[in-house]
Design a protein around this motif. Structure first.
Motif, PDB file in Angstrom:
ATOM      1  N   ASP A 150       9.041  28.920 -22.840  1.00 57.59           N
ATOM      2  CA  ASP A 150       9.557  30.036 -23.639  1.00 57.59           C
ATOM      3  C   ASP A 150       9.013  31.371 -23.142  1.00 57.59           C
ATOM      4  OD1 ASP A 150      11.080  28.400 -25.253  1.00 57.59           O
ATOM      5  OD2 ASP A 150       9.545  28.208 -26.800  1.00 57.59           O
TER       6      ASP A 150
ATOM      7  N   LEU B  60      13.798  37.653 -19.263  1.00 57.71           N
ATOM      8  CA  LEU B  60      14.638  38.515 -20.096  1.00 57.71           C
ATOM      9  C   LEU B  60      14.160  39.962 -20.025  1.00 57.71           C
ATOM     10  CD1 LEU B  60      15.085  36.245 -23.253  1.00 57.71           C
ATOM     11  CD2 LEU B  60      16.884  36.919 -21.647  1.00 57.71           C
TER      12      LEU B  60
ATOM     13  N   TRP C 100      14.517  47.331 -25.830  1.00 57.58           N
ATOM     14  CA  TRP C 100      15.499  46.364 -26.301  1.00 57.58           C
ATOM     15  C   TRP C 100      16.531  47.007 -27.218  1.00 57.58           C
ATOM     16  CZ3 TRP C 100      16.843  42.182 -24.085  1.00 57.58           C
ATOM     17  CH2 TRP C 100      15.927  41.432 -23.350  1.00 57.58           C
TER      18      TRP C 100
ATOM     19  N   GLY D 233      22.786  40.734 -28.828  1.00 61.06           N
ATOM     20  CA  GLY D 233      23.189  39.378 -28.492  1.00 61.06           C
ATOM     21  C   GLY D 233      23.118  39.036 -27.023  1.00 61.06           C
TER      22      GLY D 233
ATOM     23  N   ALA E 172      20.591  39.100 -24.844  1.00 62.22           N
ATOM     24  CA  ALA E 172      19.445  38.255 -24.518  1.00 62.22           C
ATOM     25  C   ALA E 172      19.680  36.815 -24.955  1.00 62.22           C
ATOM     26  CB  ALA E 172      18.182  38.804 -25.166  1.00 62.22           C
ATOM     27  N   ASP E 173      20.261  36.637 -26.135  1.00 65.15           N
ATOM     28  CA  ASP E 173      20.504  35.277 -26.626  1.00 65.15           C
ATOM     29  C   ASP E 173      21.515  34.539 -25.751  1.00 65.15           C
ATOM     30  OD1 ASP E 173      18.710  35.529 -28.696  1.00 65.15           O
ATOM     31  OD2 ASP E 173      20.215  36.227 -30.132  1.00 65.15           O
ATOM     32  N   ARG E 174      22.486  35.254 -25.196  1.00 65.19           N
ATOM     33  CA  ARG E 174      23.482  34.627 -24.331  1.00 65.19           C
ATOM     34  C   ARG E 174      22.861  34.095 -23.046  1.00 65.19           C
ATOM     35  NH1 ARG E 174      28.095  38.913 -23.390  1.00 65.19           N
ATOM     36  NH2 ARG E 174      28.739  37.310 -21.896  1.00 65.19           N
TER      37      ARG E 174
ATOM     38  N   ARG F 276      19.511  33.254 -22.668  1.00 65.13           N
ATOM     39  CA  ARG F 276      18.282  32.490 -22.854  1.00 65.13           C
ATOM     40  C   ARG F 276      18.403  31.058 -22.301  1.00 65.13           C
ATOM     41  NH1 ARG F 276      14.423  34.473 -25.980  1.00 65.13           N
ATOM     42  NH2 ARG F 276      15.943  35.833 -27.025  1.00 65.13           N
ATOM     43  N   GLU F 277      19.490  30.378 -22.616  1.00 61.83           N
ATOM     44  CA  GLU F 277      19.652  29.001 -22.159  1.00 61.83           C
ATOM     45  C   GLU F 277      19.915  28.914 -20.658  1.00 61.83           C
ATOM     46  OE1 GLU F 277      19.150  25.097 -22.482  1.00 61.83           O
ATOM     47  OE2 GLU F 277      18.824  26.580 -24.073  1.00 61.83           O
TER      48      GLU F 277
END
Length: 261
Positions: A143, A150, A161, A167, A169-171, A173-174
């Protein structure tokens, strides 16, 4: 997605639209979805091909020696595309350069967005990033390693940020997590970059870079533009490293006349 599977490995790809082929090669912290904002407009005129590099997205990590240029050639042969308009971002940009050096007859035009430079003497920002990622991975803290990436590649050194699209960063992350999990095996089997003479690239070339990107990549972009004959340099004022996600409309506007050449 469709998977190309043979004795040389597995590549997942998706094809959208109709017309002359355009191949989009993603960055090393992303997968083919990074191009989503550009696809609707490009697919109105072109057959848009996106694929996941080995060990990214839905493409399996390698189990033996491979080259990124060889994978791309396999994909083009599989799809029946003799010559393509090639667009690559970050590591995908270097893959696109290497492919053009190796197979110039298969490339109609080349767009290189924030690509690295083999053997470049990285500055303090990049050294600190590499040390932070290495330390996080050595501690088994995936993590934290994702967070380091990121901060470096999505937020960038020139903004907070609050300045980044919600959104985003969340897109990523994986996809970043997947790339980190697979990076050792990819590095073990990858056969390296092509060290050809950029002055021999014979096709129209566009070099793009975000003005909010790491300073090293702004310098590298100027090098590419200077060494590739006739290359045009386009700077994107509101973009950091991932131009396709930070400034998709501006990138589409730049690519539209270029791809039509």
């Amino acid at each position: 997605m469709i998977t190309l599977s043979d004795d040389l490995g597995h590549l997942s790809y998706v094809v959208t639209g109709d017309g002359p082929p355009v191949v989009l090669v993603h960055a090393g912290i992303a997968d083919h979805h990074m191009w989503d904002p550009l696809v609707p407009a490009l697919a109105e005129r072109y057959t848009v091909v996106r694929y996941d590099l080995r060990g990214f997205g839905r493409s399996a990590p390698p189990s033996g020696p491979f080259t990124e240029t060889g994978d791309l050639l396999r994909l083009l042969d599989h799809l029946g595309h003799e010559r393509v308009r090639l667009v690559g971002a970050s590591w995908g940009g270097r893959v696109a350069v290497d492919f053009t050096l190796t197979h110039p007859d298969r490339v109609h035009s080349l767009a290189v967005l924030a690509a690295p430079w083999p053997g470049y003497g990285w500055g303090a920002e990049m050294v600190a990033y590499d040390e932070a990622e290495t330390a996080a991975l050595a501690a088994g803290d995936l993590d934290a390693a994702v967070g380091v990436n990121l901060d470096m590649w999505v937020r960038g050194p020139a903004r907070t940020w609050d300045d980044v699209a919600p959104g985003l960063a969340d897109r990523l992350r994986e996809p970043i997590r997947t790339s980190l999990v697979n990076q050792d095996v990819v590095g073990e089997h990858a056969q390296g970059v092509v060290r050809g003479d950029l002055s021999g690239i014979p096709v129209p070339t566009l070099v793009g870079v975000g003005k909010l990107d790491v300073a090293d990549f702004q310098d590298i972009a100027r090098r590419y533009a200077a060494e590739i004959p006739g290359a045009a340099l386009v700077e994107f004022p509101t973009a950091a490293h991932l131009i396709a996600l930070d400034a998709p409309d501006e990138l589409t506007a730049a690519l539209t006349p270029f791809l039509a050449r």
